[in-house]
Design a protein around this motif. Structure first.
Motif, mmCIF file in Angstrom:
data_model
loop_
_atom_site.group_PDB
_atom_site.id
_atom_site.type_symbol
_atom_site.label_atom_id
_atom_site.label_comp_id
_atom_site.label_asym_id
_atom_site.label_seq_id
_atom_site.Cartn_x
_atom_site.Cartn_y
_atom_site.Cartn_z
ATOM 1 N N ASN A 61 11.827 11.664 -25.427
ATOM 2 C CA ASN A 61 11.543 11.893 -26.890
ATOM 3 C C ASN A 61 10.356 12.835 -26.901
ATOM 4 O OD1 ASN A 61 11.985 11.889 -29.639
ATOM 5 N ND2 ASN A 61 10.435 9.992 -29.834
ATOM 6 N N GLU A 63 8.296 15.183 -30.087
ATOM 7 C CA GLU A 63 8.107 15.056 -31.370
ATOM 8 C C GLU A 63 6.998 15.846 -31.933
ATOM 9 O OE1 GLU A 63 9.511 10.347 -32.829
ATOM 10 O OE2 GLU A 63 7.274 10.826 -32.581
ATOM 11 N N ARG A 74 12.132 16.938 -33.297
ATOM 12 C CA ARG A 74 12.362 15.418 -32.670
ATOM 13 C C ARG A 74 13.550 15.681 -31.850
ATOM 14 N NH1 ARG A 74 12.727 10.679 -36.430
ATOM 15 N NH2 ARG A 74 14.671 11.920 -37.131
ATOM 16 N N GLY A 75 13.449 15.183 -30.502
ATOM 17 C CA GLY A 75 14.860 15.167 -29.629
ATOM 18 C C GLY A 75 14.221 14.865 -28.508
ATOM 19 N N ARG A 76 15.300 14.791 -27.360
ATOM 20 C CA ARG A 76 15.115 14.737 -26.070
ATOM 21 C C ARG A 76 14.827 15.977 -25.671
ATOM 22 N NH1 ARG A 76 19.692 10.595 -26.272
ATOM 23 N NH2 ARG A 76 21.064 12.401 -26.116
ATOM 24 N N GLU A 79 18.034 18.457 -25.042
ATOM 25 C CA GLU A 79 18.657 18.964 -26.320
ATOM 26 C C GLU A 79 17.758 20.255 -26.927
ATOM 27 O OE1 GLU A 79 18.472 15.417 -25.917
ATOM 28 O OE2 GLU A 79 20.579 15.158 -25.937
ATOM 29 N N LEU A 80 16.320 19.933 -26.824
ATOM 30 C CA LEU A 80 15.472 20.949 -27.319
ATOM 31 C C LEU A 80 15.636 22.197 -26.452
ATOM 32 C CD1 LEU A 80 12.245 18.806 -28.157
ATOM 33 C CD2 LEU A 80 14.138 19.721 -29.782
ATOM 34 N N ARG A 169 14.564 20.771 -36.212
ATOM 35 C CA ARG A 169 15.780 20.538 -35.149
ATOM 36 C C ARG A 169 15.658 19.062 -34.638
ATOM 37 N NH1 ARG A 169 14.306 25.936 -34.776
ATOM 38 N NH2 ARG A 169 16.046 27.385 -34.669
ATOM 39 N N GLU A 170 16.563 18.302 -34.928
ATOM 40 C CA GLU A 170 16.420 16.959 -34.408
ATOM 41 C C GLU A 170 17.893 16.330 -33.974
ATOM 42 O OE1 GLU A 170 15.291 13.960 -37.410
ATOM 43 O OE2 GLU A 170 16.336 14.970 -38.935
ATOM 44 N N LEU A 171 17.809 15.195 -33.206
ATOM 45 C CA LEU A 171 19.103 14.705 -32.749
ATOM 46 C C LEU A 171 19.397 13.653 -34.037
ATOM 47 C CD1 LEU A 171 21.188 14.350 -30.594
ATOM 48 C CD2 LEU A 171 19.367 12.670 -29.425
ATOM 49 N N GLU A 174 23.148 8.837 -32.566
ATOM 50 C CA GLU A 174 24.398 9.186 -31.703
ATOM 51 C C GLU A 174 25.358 8.283 -32.305
ATOM 52 O OE1 GLU A 174 23.767 10.534 -27.602
ATOM 53 O OE2 GLU A 174 21.820 9.841 -28.155
#
Length: 190
Positions: A61, A63, A74-76, A79-80, A169-171, A174
């Motif tokens: 994570n 952030e 926010r994201g892994r 993914e970023l 940009r965020e996840l 899921e």
């Protein structure tokens, strides 16, 4: 307008299996992007049988928190990096090896505009009372001996173009499919 790179954190130690926090509260300006570089020494023989073995796999994570809420990004890490790769047209340079004891490096760019030096879309830190970066890792001492982080801020200086906001940009949560169930995803309206 000119572009400025600022070193925010230079090789600061990250505790394994914890969250690293860096405050940006003393900085103001138009933030175009952040470049987070994480490096660490891999334990000898770790993951030679396969599985997850890169540092980026253990950065679960990242952030950018504004006024206490993760509304900057926010994201892994994976993914970023993928999102930045789509915008930049190439993946950032990383250093992955899987033999003996070695040093791995990962670069994670976080863009706040549609491209790296977007003059219209950027994060204006003057609008927020508090800003910080939080990086959570799940690596243990059996995987890496230590982790360190270097963070660069990419600023737009003397930019006279008023902001049109920034791109978040965020996840999104899921979806885990389950037989015979329906999950209604309510997308944000903003």
């Amino acid at each position: 307008m000119y572009r400025q790179w600022e070193l925010i954190a230079a090789g600061e130690a990250m505790t394994l299996n914890s969250t690293y926090t860096k405050d940006l509260k003393q900085r103001t300006g138009q933030l175009a992007a952040l470049l987070i570089m994480v490096s660490g020494g891999q334990a000898s023989g770790f993951a030679q049988g396969g599985g997850t073995w890169r540092i980026i796999d253990y950065l679960t994570n990242i952030e950018v928190r504004l006024n206490g809420s993760p509304m900057g990004a926010r994201g892994r890490a994976r993914e970023l990096v993928a999102l930045a790769g789509y915008r930049l047209g190439q993946l950032p340079v990383s250093n992955w090896r899987n033999y003996a004891t070695n040093t791995q490096r990962d670069a994670i760019p976080i863009l706040f505009g549609t491209h790296l030096w977007d003059k219209r879309r950027y994060l204006d830190l003057a609008r927020y009372n508090e800003a910080q970066i939080r990086i959570t890792n799940t690596a243990t001492s059996s995987q890496f001996s230590q982790l360190s982080v270097t963070i660069y801020a990419l600023w737009l200086r003397e930019n006279n173009v008023p902001t049109q906001g920034y791109i978040l940009r965020e996840l999104f949560p899921e979806y885990a499919p389950t037989a015979g169930s329906t999950d209604q995803n309510d997308l944000p309206l903003e």
